[in-house]
Motif scaffolding. Structure first.
Motif, short mmCIF file in Angstrom:
data_model
loop_
_atom_site.label_atom_id
_atom_site.label_comp_id
_atom_site.label_asym_id
_atom_site.label_seq_id
_atom_site.Cartn_x
_atom_site.Cartn_y
_atom_site.Cartn_z
N ASP A 101 0.82 -1.22 0.00
CA ASP A 101 0.00 0.00 0.00
C ASP A 101 0.85 1.27 0.00
O ASP A 101 0.33 2.36 0.26
CB ASP A 101 -0.96 -0.01 1.20
N ASP A 138 3.30 2.50 1.90
CA ASP A 138 3.60 3.30 3.10
C ASP A 138 4.84 2.83 3.87
O ASP A 138 5.15 3.39 4.92
CB ASP A 138 2.39 3.33 4.04
N ASN A 141 6.46 4.66 7.04
CA ASN A 141 6.37 3.97 8.33
C ASN A 141 7.74 3.92 9.02
O ASN A 141 7.86 4.23 10.21
CB ASN A 141 5.85 2.54 8.15
N GLY A 197 0.45 -0.34 10.59
CA GLY A 197 0.69 -1.41 9.63
C GLY A 197 1.30 -2.65 10.25
O GLY A 197 1.28 -2.82 11.48
N ARG A 245 0.24 -7.93 3.20
CA ARG A 245 -0.54 -7.39 2.08
C ARG A 245 -0.13 -7.96 0.74
O ARG A 245 -0.98 -8.13 -0.15
CB ARG A 245 -0.34 -5.88 1.99
MG MG Z 1 0.02 0.11 5.51
#
Ligand code: MG
Ligand code: ADP
Ligand code: MG
Length: 208
Positions: free
Chosen positions: A35, A37, A41, A78, A177
């Motif tokens: 996604d 990030d 992060n 996350g 993910r």
């Molecule tokens: Mg994320």
């Protein structure tokens, strides 16, 4: 040869620098199979660690590492926040009360930290996660002759990390993910395995 508290603090500063420099690249990797990030992060997480450092830098290594873990756990969302948070919290346990740690003690820290990641995320070798770097690196470190200079030992750990990182490219993700993409995750380097490699490089750079 021992790893001093000063070198541990340098490691954390190096992590912060590296995640500032490579934020966009990590984000690019995570855009391909996640996604987008992961760079943010990691950069955010270690900048929060830097904010925290002045209040903990005079404590022992275990307490410092535990606080790093709690910061990452509470400040980074996350998958990676809780996983890296757990890494530092579990890794800290054997370093409580210590102002320096031997090579064997460092290996114990990493081993306990990685066991924490595995017990939280349940990833196995080959699932295309950060564990695909952590597990082979810790395995190699456990087999090393600890009488060699620390910088040489960590240099070969970084080499192992980079080889293991490249090996994530053809894998199909089974966790996180990226696993939603199934076969389409193949052909891309795993973002978390990349940030783990950077953390190991940051450690080597703190001792060399
Ligand atoms: Mg994320
Ligand atoms: P999110 O996927 O929640 O956005 P990040 O992008 O920060 O979190 O981190 C993604 C990375 O986390 C992946 O590239 C992978 O290396 C790692 N990861 C995801 N799930 C797991 C898991 N169960 N075990 C170990 N590592 C994992
Ligand atoms: Mg992500």
């Amino acid at each position: 040869m021992a790893l001093t508290k000063q070198q541990i603090l340098q490691w954390l500063e190096n992590c912060n620098r590296t995640f500032n420099e490579r934020r966009d690249y990590l984000t690019e990797l995570d855009t391909a199979i996640g996604d987008g990030d992961h760079g943010l992060n990691m950069q955010r997480g270690f900048s929060k660690v830097m904010d925290k450092l002045p209040t903990i830098k005079d404590k022992d290594i275990g307490t410092i590492l535990k606080n790093v873990g709690m910061t990452l756990l509470s400040q980074v969302g996350g998958a990676s926040g809780p996983l890296y948070g757990t890494f530092f919290i579990k890794g800290a346990q054997s370093a409580v009360g210590k102002e320096e740690i031997s090579f064997e003690e460092l290996v114990q820290v990493l081993k306990d930290g990685v066991a924490g990641i595995v017990s939280r995320g349940h990833a196995e070798l080959g699932d295309k996660t950060m564990c695909d770097v952590w597990l082979p690196v810790v395995n190699q470190l456990e087999q090393e002759d600890g009488n060699q200079p620390l910088d040489a030992l960590l240099k070969s750990a970084v080499e192992k990390a980079n080889i293991s990182l490249q090996a994530t490219i053809p894998l199909i993700a089974k966790k996180g993910r990226a696993s939603y993409l199934a076969e389409r995750s193949a052909g891309h380097q795993d973002p978390g395995a990349t940030s783990t490699t950077y953390m190991l490089e940051a450690l080597y750079n703190a001792v060399k």
